[in-house]
Design a protein around this motif. Structure first.
Motif, PDB file in Angstrom:
ATOM      1  N   GLU A 120       7.873  -6.367  -2.769  1.00 22.89           N
ATOM      2  CA  GLU A 120       8.029  -4.902  -2.158  1.00 22.89           C
ATOM      3  C   GLU A 120       7.623  -3.761  -3.176  1.00 22.89           C
ATOM      4  OE1 GLU A 120       8.927  -3.726   0.368  1.00 22.89           O
ATOM      5  OE2 GLU A 120       9.294  -1.835  -0.189  1.00 22.89           O
ATOM      6  N   LYS A 124       2.084  -1.712  -0.259  1.00 14.90           N
ATOM      7  CA  LYS A 124       2.002  -0.613   0.705  1.00 14.90           C
ATOM      8  C   LYS A 124       3.083  -1.012   1.570  1.00 14.90           C
ATOM      9  CE  LYS A 124      -1.093   2.649   2.866  1.00 14.90           C
ATOM     10  NZ  LYS A 124      -2.712   2.862   3.169  1.00 14.90           N
ATOM     11  N   TYR A 125       2.815  -2.370   2.126  1.00 17.30           N
ATOM     12  CA  TYR A 125       3.522  -2.612   3.115  1.00 17.30           C
ATOM     13  C   TYR A 125       3.754  -4.229   3.174  1.00 17.30           C
ATOM     14  CZ  TYR A 125       6.429  -2.223   7.454  1.00 17.30           C
ATOM     15  OH  TYR A 125       7.541  -2.168   8.582  1.00 17.30           O
ATOM     16  N   SER A 126       4.889  -4.843   3.927  1.00 15.48           N
ATOM     17  CA  SER A 126       4.679  -6.124   4.089  1.00 15.48           C
ATOM     18  C   SER A 126       5.548  -6.661   5.298  1.00 15.48           C
ATOM     19  CB  SER A 126       5.419  -6.752   2.745  1.00 15.48           C
ATOM     20  OG  SER A 126       6.888  -6.430   2.762  1.00 15.48           O
ATOM     21  N   TYR A 127       4.966  -7.930   5.752  1.00 10.86           N
ATOM     22  CA  TYR A 127       5.732  -8.378   6.844  1.00 10.86           C
ATOM     23  C   TYR A 127       6.336  -9.680   6.554  1.00 10.86           C
ATOM     24  CZ  TYR A 127       2.563  -5.017   9.316  1.00 10.86           C
ATOM     25  OH  TYR A 127       2.168  -3.952   9.793  1.00 10.86           O
TER      26      TYR A 127
END
Lengths: 542, 161
Positions: A120, A124-127
């Motif tokens: 995290e 920049k972003y995670s799924y």
């Protein structure tokens, strides 16, 4: 089709040509489908961390997100260092990790780690994907998020059952993400304000950072500074924003930078930060910047503005767009006397390129190396003294690139980065420069470059020490040297031989310069070990 | 200084962890954080009270804005707002003290929502300063436990976030 096939198909649609990875049980379905792809080549690395670094090198040269793929648990956790490295330097990556069966999530089963949780702070972003049908859209979003705005790594963590489940393949042409905006052009009023600040300036200075490359602004940046006659200093990440020999280039700023560049910062009355985040190593602040200096910060990330330095004027936008907008206006031209004064200062302070008795002067080595290799070269510097000698003495012609990890300072970056960079540009001469410490953090990748026939040259600066830490201990801890001695290190030439890579060890200037000429023309991988004095320092000079 | 920051966020798994993780990482001290669904079940509203100077408040707002799951952020610090917090207080109340505590509840206009032979539970919805005052008044007696929701706030007038 199953989720694994859907991912491969979506990656193909995104134009992916290479994936750097390391397989394992929970990513097996994806590998099973990747085997059938005619468009995507898989590059097997020898450590998951280097899958991320190779993807980073690939991204920095291709201008497209680098893709890496590893298994769950230890595979994913090994990748974290590379994600943190890419995050700190704003490099676009799409990382795909296998995850345990979704019904077992949270039960601490074999090779389960909370990958999205652990990553995290560095993504920049995670799924964490729970629905197979969502995979194509997620891939689309991930590439968009990774590569636009301020670039960065995006993680897609996919449980093994989600890879195996069947769903219809629907790949959207566009995948707008609510809550994600990308700054483009700057408001006209801000530019007018900027130009009025610039008009009154006597000693304006641009400090260029890695944002120049992230926004592909090299050409328009050069036009801007040439038109306005504003001298330029760069951060470590901004090296190469202007060719080294450009008359307006005053060198790198900061703790390990050039004294002329640092003096320029102190004397500037208007300091324009372009795509630079003003890290502690870059600008020794606030003492170096006079209180009366007006600071203009141009960045795509509003959160960087005012984070480390109070600014007089902030311009949020894509640097390339902002520079183009500025070039459409009437620009004031800075007085030649200011640039001339800095140039005189620079010329009066010569770097020490003198010979060493029983070793090679690393500064002279880097300088000569960068002049002898093909001009469109890619130079990957590792971390430690080798990085600072490289940064301070490299002569970058127009079109050459200098790649290093500026933010995270991750040892072992250069070799995998060079592998990725060379794969992205198979015609460009690529060299990785390491120390004997950082070489031993990445030498397993010699097998990768051998297996995939990646033609990179490797320089190992050998001083038997963790030189930069030794320097800290000498300077700040009364030369109390502890844990910096690298006795027991293998002979790099023998290591190279074990991988079937030709190599040579040079111990004086004549040998070194002859070897550089050979290195510049030899086909295929080649390793050059260079003996450097233990006591050699990193002081950068002019 | 206390800053009130209001944000609309995606109502999905992991979002709160992203937000609280951001605060911890960047060294922001949160006084309170209140989360709840909005009229759109896909969107939650969070209200954050953070202590620090203007620079901290500016960074909190900017860093929150950077999170993709955060849809809108607005600082309500310098705006006229209606601010409310709910508190439940369980206080020891034997026969001697019971009357005094009931008096306090009456003065403060708060409800007694539960009672036992030895305790009373008070419920109070008001501005955080009034909540603090009530707690202070009850300190004289033995407070057994307290649950506060953290403050929520909305801008007064027709403007929305």
């Amino acid at each position: 089709m199953n989720g694994a096939r859907a991912i491969v198909k979506a990656l193909e649609k995104e134009g992916v040509t290479h994936i750097f990875g390391y397989p394992g049980a929970t990513i097996a379905p994806l590998y099973d489908m990747l085997a059938h792809s005619k468009k995507i080549k898989h590059v097997l690395v020898r450590h998951e961390q280097h899958a991320g670094h190779a993807a980073s090198g690939f991204a920095r040269i291709s201008g497209k997100p680098g893709v890496c793929m590893v298994t769950s648990g230890p595979g994913a956790v090994n990748l974290l260092t590379a994600l943190a490295t890419a995050y700190a330097d704003s490099i676009p990556l799409v990382a795909i990790t296998g995850q345990v069966h979704s019904s077992l999530l949270g039960r601490d089963v074999f090779q389960e780690a909370d990958t999205t949780g652990a990553a995290e702070p560095f993504t920049k972003y995670s799924y964490l994907v729970k629905d197979t049908a969502a995979l194509p859209r997620i891939v689309k979003e991930a590439f968009q998020i990774a590569s636009t705005g301020r670039p960065g790594p995006v993680l897609i963590d996919i449980p093994v059952d989600v890879q195996l489940a069947e769903a219809a393949f629907e790949f959207p042409a566009k995948a707008p993400v609510r809550g994600y905006g990308v700054p483009g052009k700057a408001p006209a009023a801000q530019l007018t304000k900027f130009l009025s600040v610039l008009k009154g300036a006597e000693s304006p200075l641009v400090c260029a950072g890695g944002g120049i490359f992230s926004s592909h602004a090299e050409k328009v940046f050069t036009r801007f500074v040439e038109k306005t006659n504003i001298p330029v200093v760069t951060t470590l990440m901004g090296i190469g924003a202007l060719p080294t020999a450009h008359p307006l280039n005053m060198g790198q700023v900061g703790m390990h930078g050039k004294s002329t560049a640092n003096d320029a910062i102190s004397e500037a009355d208007v300091l324009i930060l372009m795509g630079a985040r003003v890290s502690d190593r870059a600008v020794l602040l606030p003492d170096k910047v006079k209180r009366k200096t007006k600071i203009v910060h141009i960045d795509i990330d509003p959160a960087e503005i005012g984070k480390n330095l109070d600014t007089s004027l902030s311009i949020v936008g894509n640097l390339a767009d902002v520079l183009r907008q500025l070039l459409e206006r009437k620009l004031p031209v800075a007085d030649d006397a200011w640039a001339a004064r800095l140039t005189r200062m620079k010329k009066a302070r010569a770097t020490d390129y003198t010979d060493r008795a029983r070793a090679v002067n690393p500064k002279a080595f880097v300088n000569y190396l960068s002049k002898k290799i093909p001009a469109d070269y890619i130079y990957c510097a590792d971390v430690g003294q080798n990085q600072l000698w490289s940064a301070g003495n490299i002569k970058l012609p127009e079109g050459a690139r200098f790649l290093t990890t500026g933010g995270m300072g991750t040892m072992g970056y250069a070799i995998p980065c060079a592998i990725g960079a060379r794969i992205a540009a198979p015609d460009r001469f690529t060299v990785a420069v390491c120390g004997d410490g950082s070489f031993q953090m990445s030498l397993m990748e010699l097998a990768t470059l051998k297996q995939h026939e990646v033609d990179i040259k490797i320089v190992v600066m050998v001083n038997g020490k963790l030189g930069l830490v030794r320097e800290i201990q000498t300077d700040s801890y009364a030369d109390n040297q502890i844990a910096v001695d690298l006795s027991g290190s293998p002979d790099p030439v023998a290591i190279a031989a074990a991988y079937g890579i030709p190599a040579e060890h040079v111990r004086n200037k004549e040998e070194a310069f002859a070897a550089i000429k050979k290195l510049a023309r030899v086909k295929g991988p080649y390793l050059l070990a260079v003996t450097v004095e233990e006591t050699e320092s990193t002081l950068a000079g002019a | 200084m206390r800053h009130i920051i209001s944000a609309l966020v995606e109502n999905r798994a992991g979002v709160l962890s992203r937000i609280s993780g951001l605060f911890a990482r960047r060294g922001f001290n949160i006084d309170s954080l209140a989360v709840g669904e909005t009229d759109d079940p896909k969107i939650s509203r969070i209200t954050i009270i953070v202590n620090g100077d203007e620079h901290i408040a500016d960074q909190v707002t900017k860093q929150l804005n950077k999170l993709i799951d955060v849809l809108k952020v607005k600082s309500l610090t310098h705006i006229e707002t209606t601010r409310r917090e709910l508190v439940l207080i369980k206080v020891k109340a034997d026969e001697k003290q019971r009357g005094e505590i009931i008096d306090i509840a009456r003065i403060m206009d708060c409800d007694i929502v539960d009672a036992s032979h030895s305790t009373l539970m008070l419920e109070f919805v008001n501005r955080p300063e009034r909540v603090d005052l009530l707690i202070d008044l009850l300190r004289k007696y033995k407070i057994l436990e307290i649950a506060r929701t953290g403050m929520v706030a909305l801008q007064k007038g027709p403007d929305a976030i």
